[in-house]
Design an enzyme around this catalytic site. Structure first.
Site, PDB file in Angstrom:
ATOM      1  N   ASP A   9      36.578  32.607  33.453  1.00 30.48           N
ATOM      2  CA  ASP A   9      35.993  33.554  34.368  1.00 30.48           C
ATOM      3  C   ASP A   9      34.566  33.146  34.331  1.00 30.48           C
ATOM      4  O   ASP A   9      34.104  33.069  33.110  1.00 30.48           O
ATOM      5  CB  ASP A   9      36.316  34.826  33.857  1.00 30.48           C
ATOM      6  N   ASP A  41      40.587  35.084  41.455  1.00 27.18           N
ATOM      7  CA  ASP A  41      40.649  36.156  41.503  1.00 27.18           C
ATOM      8  C   ASP A  41      40.050  36.888  42.766  1.00 27.18           C
ATOM      9  O   ASP A  41      40.657  37.713  43.499  1.00 27.18           O
ATOM     10  CB  ASP A  41      39.746  37.007  40.457  1.00 27.18           C
TER      11      ASP A  41
END
Length: 216
Positions: free
Chosen positions: A147, A181
């Site tokens: 991330d 995401d």
């Protein structure tokens, strides 16, 4: 194959952007390192997680394995559903939204399935290397999801009169996430926003086909 061109192109584009950004971060940054893009409001902030989207965790080795296998099964189901929708000429916007969700799910599966095998471990002091001589930091299906997108838009302190949280610091938006995401979230939100239009169009098309059959 005509109906497959745009969904497949979208999936490939999302996967390329997602994976290139993750590989760049893995090879160029250490855990916790940040690059400020728009001041403090948009940062490239490198973290890894063992779990779900937006940094949420699903604990333990067995939990990690379960989540990865579940993702693979979910992607297989979404992929079959997308094929069915294209074959039966569902609304094109709806198909592209499902393609976004599929691309996002695939992007995170690649991390979970392969990153532990092809990368050395990222730490607070050392950057990862690709295909290290001693092998990767984990085994197949046990990789960590990368991330890096961080938008700490509002930071402050709750007023003292606010129940429970009075005087405590808060941060909005706290989660750190990735392109995959984002693709999943955008696909879901668009489906929720335009579901009436999508299914209204689908209903009208089916009614038109039924009328043509009856007339013939």
């Amino acid at each position: 194959m005509k109906g497959y061109t745009k969904p497949v192109a979208l999936i490939v584009a999302i996967l390329l952007i997602d994976q290139l950004s993750k590989i760049w971060v893995k090879l160029s940054m250490t855990i916790g390192q940040s690059h400020h893009i728009l001041g403090k409001f948009f940062q490239i902030h490198f973290i890894e997680n063992n779990g779900m989207a937006y940094g949420m965790e699903f604990g333990g080795d067995y939990g990690k394995l379960f989540l990865t296998v579940f993702r693979i099964l979910a992607v297989a189901g979404i992929g079959y559903g997308l094929h069915y929708m294209i074959k039966n000429k569902y609304n094109r916007g709806f198909i592209l939204n499902v393609a976004l969700i599929l691309a996002g799910a695939l992007g995170n599966i690649i991390d979970s399935a392969f990153y532990g095998v092809i990368f050395s471990d990222s730490t607070f002091y050392d950057k990862a290397s690709l295909f290290p001589a001693g092998g990767g930091y984990s085994s197949f299906l046990h990789g960590k999801v990368v991330d890096m997108l961080y938008f700490p838009l509002i930071e402050g302190t709750f007023p003292t009169w606010v129940p429970f949280w009075g005087g405590e610091e808060f941060l909005f938006f706290r989660p750190v996430f990735n392109i995959a995401d984002s693709a999943i979230s955008v696909g879901v939100v668009l489906i929720l926003l335009f579901q009436k239009r999508y299914f209204k169009t689908e209903k009208e098309e089916k009614s038109s086909i039924h009328s043509e059959i009856v007339e013939d």
